[in-house]
Scaffold this active site. Structure first.
Site, short mmCIF file in Angstrom:
data_model
loop_
_atom_site.label_atom_id
_atom_site.label_comp_id
_atom_site.label_asym_id
_atom_site.label_seq_id
_atom_site.Cartn_x
_atom_site.Cartn_y
_atom_site.Cartn_z
N GLN A 33 0.87 -1.17 0.00
CA GLN A 33 0.00 0.00 0.00
C GLN A 33 0.90 1.22 0.00
OE1 GLN A 33 -3.77 -0.83 1.70
NE2 GLN A 33 -4.01 0.09 -0.31
N THR A 41 1.35 -0.16 7.20
CA THR A 41 0.02 -0.76 7.15
C THR A 41 0.17 -2.27 7.04
OG1 THR A 41 -2.07 -0.81 5.92
CG2 THR A 41 -0.08 -0.54 4.63
N THR A 42 -0.79 -3.01 7.58
CA THR A 42 -0.78 -4.46 7.50
C THR A 42 -1.68 -4.90 6.34
OG1 THR A 42 -0.43 -4.53 9.88
CG2 THR A 42 -1.00 -6.60 8.86
N HIS A 43 -1.36 -4.38 5.16
CA HIS A 43 -2.16 -4.67 3.96
C HIS A 43 -1.28 -5.29 2.89
CE1 HIS A 43 -5.02 -1.16 5.29
NE2 HIS A 43 -5.11 -2.23 6.06
N ASN A 44 -0.72 -6.44 3.21
CA ASN A 44 0.13 -7.17 2.28
C ASN A 44 -0.75 -8.01 1.36
OD1 ASN A 44 1.02 -7.34 5.30
ND2 ASN A 44 2.89 -6.92 4.16
#
Length: 569
Positions: A332, A497-500
């Site tokens: 992101q 962010t933890t949006h892998n």
């Protein structure tokens, strides 16, 4: 020698949002399932009166133990990859419920443009608009085909929100109204409207009112306590797997959960799987769980790693641009602006998804003809609540310690607002995942290696979004605005962010994807791989609702497969 356990119809590996959704849908249909969760058991009463910032937000109580299992990272192939030794850029969850326990609750739907991004980009701008090393592709499904599954997820979690002309069309209303509009959010809305934008209240899993879902599970009304991200909700007012899909599955009598079960490989004979091998993390004992059907629903990195360790699918090779497992790792692209004000705001109250946002600069909502990037990002002012350890806003140039820092921090504590842009991450040929040739975990298995850096596309997008943030913040009346339009190289240390996403991507053909649009493996018809690992790129939005929609879509396909085995596409 692994101990063989009694055969199950379905083995679900990882019990978070995806695993819980799959298990609930299959168990309700009478399918016997077992859920293998490598973490420990979690119950809803574990979080009662647990507003402990040090324990959860600083010391990462709910996160993966990196001393036992981690990943290695490098920016490019010329750099030596080193293990990630402490939590930083993203937070890997653990235990029953996974990252669905410590999420903030942001609930936007991806755009129709996202699912057909290559086709729509070419139709509007021409094929030359897509850079040579950008492996942009359609998802093999349209928004119209998956919309009913978005609605299913909303109904399950009780999403609070309101319609907006810049977002994807919905077939039904939000289950619950939007959250409260605070003075800071109202100021953001007024400024955005003054600039001709279209603000609205963010879609949220922190519910505006109590709600009972179609499965009979009740989510309570949010208390705006400010303890969402990195925390479990002690009010049971943030929808998570522990209060929705997991108990729904268990109560059928068809779903058994086995915790402390770390799956190391999927059994595969070159055509089919017949189960998985796992180790009990408490005793070290090895087991084989036979199953007619295996469903991987672990986090992005581990879905990819398990396939690579098991020899399923062709590993991606960026040099030859062949293979699919590990391809299109995306993240992101974040941008931010801080505004320092004279007036005070009550920022103690908050919730993970309490906020206002605009999407005028997201997806293809604006003309990219003369721009040096594709896609875009959402812009938000979120009021998540200020907690004492992590909140020390000071203007640029302030010393980071000492009396001047303390004075500035105390003054600006109530007088600082932040705007953020969460931008799309588009795939690049040399951003990928593979197995590390050097480092192993505590069990001796190779770590997953991440090769990732920001591209010119990413840097141009971030600079554009930063300028928009500055415009809005100035319109809001800030005395001083601090921002940084140059994101430079990706750094795995500071939290972003933890949006892998990516690694086991979906598509219309096996040459360019690992799974079809039901998330069934092309190379192993009785293996499904579910989660954000299926995303061929990441949108300018939080991924969880799209993960939920794809999970319901996969569950529909799995039930079809169990009735009539074979390729679904």
């Amino acid at each position: 020698m692994a101990t063989e356990l009694p055969r199950k119809q379905v083995a679900v590996v990882g019990v978070g949002w995806s695993g819980g959704i799959i298990a609930s849908e299959l168990a309700k249909a009478g399918i016997e399932c077992i859920g293998l969760e490598r973490g420990s058991e979690r119950k809803i009463n574990d979080f009662i009166m647990q507003k402990d910032e040090l324990r959860y937000a600083v010391r990462y109580e709910l996160m993966q133990d990196l001393s036992k299992e981690t990943l290695s990272f490098r920016n490019d192939q010329d750099m030596r990859a080193l293990p990630m030794r402490q939590m930083g850029s993203f937070l890997l969850g653990t235990d029953l419920g996974g990252a669905g326990i410590h999420w903030n609750g942001q609930c936007p739907r991806f755009f129709p443009y996202d699912f057909e991004i290559r086709s729509q980009t070419i139709d509007r701008y021409g094929e030359d608009r897509i850079p040579e090393d950008m492996s942009l592709q359609d998802w093999g499904i349209s928004y119209e085909e998956i919309e009913e599954h978005f609605a299913h997820f909303d109904d399950t979690i009780g999403t609070s929100g309101e319609d907006n002309e810049m977002t994807a069309e919905r077939s039904s209303d939000f289950p619950t109204p939007p959250m409260k509009k605070t003075p800071s959010i109202r100021l953001f809305h007024e400024a955005a409207e003054n600039l001709g934008l279209h603000p609205y209240m963010s879609a949220s899993a922190n519910l505006s009112e109590a709600y009972t879902n179609p499965d009979g599970k009740t989510i309570n009304q949010c208390m705006y306590c400010s303890f969402c991200e990195r925390f479990g909700c002690d009010y049971q007012a943030k929808s998570d797997p522990l209060i929705t899909v997991i108990p729904t599955a268990v109560e059928t009598g068809n779903f058994e959960i086995r915790t402390h079960a770390n799956v190391r490989s999927v059994s595969y004979d070159g055509e089919r799987t017949d189960g998985v091998y796992f180790v009990d993390t408490r005793t070290g004992e090895e087991f084989f769980q036979p199953a007619d059907l295996v469903i991987l629903t672990t986090y992005v990195m581990n879905n990819t790693r398990l396939l690579l360790q098991s020899g399923i699918g062709e590993p991606y090779d960026p040099d030859t641009n062949t293979g699919v497992i590990g391809k299109n790792y995306c993240y992101q692209i974040m941008a931010s602006a801080q505004g320092f004000f004279d007036q005070q705001f009550n920022l103690y109250a908050g919730a993970g998804a309490l906020g206002g946002q605009v999407d005028d600069y997201n997806a293809d909502n604006f003309d990219h003809s003369d721009l040096d990037f594709l896609h875009g990002g959402t812009i938000q002012l979120t009021q998540t609540g200020i907690r004492p350890i992590s909140t020390n806003p000071v203007p640029p140039g302030t010393p980071n310690w000492g009396s001047e820092f303390k004075q500035a921090s105390a003054h600006h504590f109530y007088r600082t607002l932040s705007l953020g842009s969460q931008g799309a991450s588009l795939p690049y040929r040399y951003n990928y995942l593979d197995l590390d040739p050097t480092y192993t975990d505590a069990l001796g298995d190779p770590l997953l290696r991440m090769t990732y850096n920001f591209t010119e596309q990413d840097r141009n997008l971030a600079a554009h979004q930063t300028a928009r943030l500055e415009e809005i913040m100035q319109e809001m009346g800030a005395n001083e605005v601090a921002s940084n339009p140059d994101i430079g190289d990706y750094n795995i240390m500071p939290y972003q962010t933890t949006h892998n996403t990516g690694g086991v991507i979906m598509g219309a053909e096996p040459e360019t994807s690992a799974v079809n649009n039901y998330l069934q493996m092309w190379d192993c018809e009785n293996l499904f791989v579910v989660g954000a690992s299926a995303f061929p790129h990441n949108s300018g939005y939080n991924p969880t609702p799209t993960v939920g929609a794809l999970s319901y879509r996969a569950a529909e396909g799995i039930l079809q497969y169990l009735d009539n085995p074979g390729p679904l596409v």
